[in-house]
Design a protein around this motif. Structure first.
Motif, PDB file in Angstrom:
ATOM      1  N   SER A  62       0.865  -1.178   0.000  1.00 14.28           N
ATOM      2  CA  SER A  62       0.000   0.000   0.000  1.00 14.28           C
ATOM      3  C   SER A  62       0.901   1.227   0.000  1.00 14.28           C
ATOM      4  O   SER A  62       2.136   1.113  -0.011  1.00 14.28           O
ATOM      5  CB  SER A  62      -0.900  -0.016   1.240  1.00 14.28           C
ATOM      6  OG  SER A  62      -1.709   1.136   1.294  1.00 14.28           O
ATOM      7  N   CYS A 104      -6.191   2.062   1.593  1.00 12.94           N
ATOM      8  CA  CYS A 104      -5.408   1.370   2.624  1.00 12.94           C
ATOM      9  C   CYS A 104      -6.288   0.379   3.379  1.00 12.94           C
ATOM     10  O   CYS A 104      -5.858  -0.745   3.692  1.00 12.94           O
ATOM     11  CB  CYS A 104      -4.811   2.370   3.608  1.00 12.94           C
ATOM     12  SG  CYS A 104      -3.868   3.695   2.843  1.00 12.94           S
ATOM     13  N   ASP A 105      -7.522   0.789   3.650  1.00 17.82           N
ATOM     14  CA  ASP A 105      -8.455  -0.084   4.365  1.00 17.82           C
ATOM     15  C   ASP A 105      -8.689  -1.384   3.592  1.00 17.82           C
ATOM     16  O   ASP A 105      -8.823  -2.460   4.189  1.00 17.82           O
ATOM     17  CB  ASP A 105      -9.795   0.627   4.573  1.00 17.82           C
ATOM     18  CG  ASP A 105      -9.685   1.816   5.533  1.00 17.82           C
ATOM     19  OD1 ASP A 105      -8.707   1.864   6.299  1.00 17.82           O
ATOM     20  OD2 ASP A 105     -10.575   2.681   5.486  1.00 17.82           O
ATOM     21  N   LYS A 109       1.118   0.235   8.321  1.00 20.44           N
ATOM     22  CA  LYS A 109       0.554   0.107   9.664  1.00 20.44           C
ATOM     23  C   LYS A 109      -0.100   1.395  10.153  1.00 20.44           C
ATOM     24  O   LYS A 109       0.182   1.886  11.250  1.00 20.44           O
ATOM     25  CB  LYS A 109       1.639  -0.333  10.653  1.00 20.44           C
ATOM     26  CG  LYS A 109       2.262  -1.687  10.322  1.00 20.44           C
ATOM     27  CD  LYS A 109       1.236  -2.802  10.386  1.00 20.44           C
ATOM     28  CE  LYS A 109       1.814  -4.160  10.138  1.00 20.44           C
ATOM     29  NZ  LYS A 109       0.829  -5.237  10.206  1.00 20.44           N
ATOM     30  N   GLY A 110      -0.962   1.953   9.269  1.00 21.90           N
ATOM     31  CA  GLY A 110      -1.750   3.112   9.686  1.00 21.90           C
ATOM     32  C   GLY A 110      -1.078   4.451   9.520  1.00 21.90           C
ATOM     33  O   GLY A 110      -1.591   5.465  10.020  1.00 21.90           O
ATOM     34  N   SER A 111       0.060   4.500   8.798  1.00 22.78           N
ATOM     35  CA  SER A 111       0.731   5.793   8.612  1.00 22.78           C
ATOM     36  C   SER A 111      -0.083   6.750   7.758  1.00 22.78           C
ATOM     37  O   SER A 111       0.112   7.960   7.794  1.00 22.78           O
ATOM     38  CB  SER A 111       2.120   5.589   7.994  1.00 22.78           C
ATOM     39  OG  SER A 111       2.026   5.040   6.691  1.00 22.78           O
ATOM     40  N   ALA A 112      -1.016   6.198   6.972  1.00 24.63           N
ATOM     41  CA  ALA A 112      -1.962   7.027   6.202  1.00 24.63           C
ATOM     42  C   ALA A 112      -3.353   6.433   6.378  1.00 24.63           C
ATOM     43  O   ALA A 112      -3.504   5.238   6.644  1.00 24.63           O
ATOM     44  CB  ALA A 112      -1.574   7.058   4.732  1.00 24.63           C
ATOM     45  N   LYS A 113      -4.357   7.274   6.246  1.00 24.23           N
ATOM     46  CA  LYS A 113      -5.741   6.834   6.372  1.00 24.23           C
ATOM     47  C   LYS A 113      -6.461   7.071   5.047  1.00 24.23           C
ATOM     48  O   LYS A 113      -6.526   8.201   4.562  1.00 24.23           O
ATOM     49  CB  LYS A 113      -6.458   7.606   7.491  1.00 24.23           C
ATOM     50  CG  LYS A 113      -5.809   7.476   8.853  1.00 24.23           C
ATOM     51  CD  LYS A 113      -5.912   6.054   9.393  1.00 24.23           C
ATOM     52  CE  LYS A 113      -5.308   5.950  10.798  1.00 24.23           C
ATOM     53  NZ  LYS A 113      -5.310   4.568  11.292  1.00 24.23           N
ATOM     54  N   HIS A 114      -6.947   5.990   4.444  1.00 28.38           N
ATOM     55  CA  HIS A 114      -7.674   6.118   3.170  1.00 28.38           C
ATOM     56  C   HIS A 114      -8.400   4.803   2.922  1.00 28.38           C
ATOM     57  O   HIS A 114      -7.980   3.743   3.405  1.00 28.38           O
ATOM     58  CB  HIS A 114      -6.702   6.418   2.029  1.00 28.38           C
ATOM     59  CG  HIS A 114      -7.369   6.875   0.771  1.00 28.38           C
ATOM     60  ND1 HIS A 114      -7.934   5.997  -0.135  1.00 28.38           N
ATOM     61  CD2 HIS A 114      -7.576   8.124   0.270  1.00 28.38           C
ATOM     62  CE1 HIS A 114      -8.444   6.688  -1.143  1.00 28.38           C
ATOM     63  NE2 HIS A 114      -8.248   7.975  -0.918  1.00 28.38           N
ATOM     64  N   SER A 132       0.721   3.063   2.542  1.00 32.98           N
ATOM     65  CA  SER A 132       0.712   3.248   3.988  1.00 32.98           C
ATOM     66  C   SER A 132       1.343   2.036   4.648  1.00 32.98           C
ATOM     67  O   SER A 132       1.248   0.915   4.141  1.00 32.98           O
ATOM     68  CB  SER A 132      -0.738   3.414   4.470  1.00 32.98           C
ATOM     69  OG  SER A 132      -0.832   3.299   5.871  1.00 32.98           O
TER      70      SER A 132
END
Length: 333
Positions: free
Chosen positions: A210, A222-223, A214-219, A212
């Motif tokens: 991705s 990524c989910d 481990k949660g470095s970005a939220k989108h 991201s």
């Protein structure tokens, strides 16, 4: 020893039967001759026997006489294969008369030979589009149990790369499915791990890529990767897999330790699963051209039997290699 040499040696030991539906095509015939000479596989050629024999003489091919030749237009077992096709497709509205016609199509007959247990795999595409090769495969051979999506993996052979101790990475999906759902992406990950194991001889360590880590970005994108990782772990508890990971966190140990501490995959991945066909296709071509990697594939994965598609610009060597890969692939099914 190179990976391709290892694959060819494995194919010799397996003695699998591979059907080549484009049996009168020049590159295919020359590849078949070499395959039979080196005993990489047993071969079924589909096409007019007189034409195949004439072309073999014209090109001084000595070993094509060892192939089993079936003429789809003059096949004494035509009714047997038509009945098989009718039974498979009658619920979809196919009539027996239509099945008789379809058995004259080499691509349909090839998959029927696999379904009947007379061949272990198929290689085609020198003269046919991917869609034409895959259509009868989906209808007759279908996908593996628990797998609903077909994907394409590339074996990326690198040269003394400091980040890849084994000098092999497996990339997917680089060839088939444009925008997989989370569930489909999980299936692609499982299929690619099996490909890495059965063909490249790797103990697969799968990174779900991705933008991201481990949660470095939220989108939402990524989910999807996070959910795909969860599903893959649930479906294949044996699988060594982690995500979401950025590419550097997946293959560079120092970055992996920093960005994903505690991950057993970060910095050690040898299987890279891309979130979309767009990213996978771009990535393999960049690594091939800029890093000088050898890209072997695409290896189609997810089918209940190995059916692999060639580029229409393929060489004789490409066909030989893909037959050896197909033979090796069939041993793991």
């Amino acid at each position: 020893m190179t990976l391709m040499k290892t694959i060819r040696e494995n194919a010799q030991k397996l003695s699998k039967c591979i059907v080549l539906p484009e049996g009168t095509e020049e590159r295919t015939l020359k590849a078949a001759d070499y395959i039979l000479k080196e005993k990489l596989a047993r071969i079924i050629l589909l096409g007019n026997k007189t034409e195949i024999e004439r072309k073999s003489q014209e090109w001084s091919l000595q070993f094509t006489t060892n192939a089993r030749i079936i003429d789809p237009l003059n096949n004494p077992d035509k009714e047997k294969y038509a009945e098989l096709l009718y039974e498979i497709r009658k619920s979809k509205g196919l009539t027996y008369e239509e099945a008789l016609v379809l058995t004259e199509d080499p691509l349909y007959l090839a998959t029927l030979l696999i379904k009947a247990g007379e061949a272990d795999g198929e290689v085609a595409g020198a003269m046919n589009s991917t869609g034409n090769v895959l259509r009868p495969a989906f209808q007759i051979v279908k996908t593996m149990p628990g797998i609903s999506v077909v994907s394409g993996a590339f074996l990326m052979i690198l040269k003394d790369n400091p980040y890849v101790p084994e000098n092999i990475l497996v990339f997917a999906d680089c060839a088939v499915h444009p925008d997989p759902t989370a569930s489909e992406l999980a299936e692609i990950a499982i299929s690619t791990a099996r490909t890495a194991q059965s063909i490249a001889g790797l103990e697969p360590r799968v990174a779900m890529l991705s933008f991201s880590t481990k949660g470095s970005a939220k989108h939402a994108l990524c989910d999807k990767v996070i959910e795909a990782t969860r599903i893959a772990k649930e479906k294949a508890p044996w699988l060594q897999i982690d995500g979401e990971l950025q590419a550097d966190a997946a293959i560079v140990e120092s970055v992996g330790i920093h960005k994903a501490p505690g991950s057993l995959i970060a910095g050690k991945a040898n299987v890279l699963v891309f979130p979309s066909l767009e990213t996978g296709n771009i990535a393999y071509k960049l690594v091939q051209r800029l890093a000088g990697a050898e890209a072997i594939g695409p290896v189609l994965q997810g089918m209940a039997a190995p059916i692999n598609d060639l580029s229409r610009g393929c060489s004789v060597s490409d066909i030989v290699n893909l037959v050896a890969i197909t033979a090796t692939q069939s041993a793991g099914m």
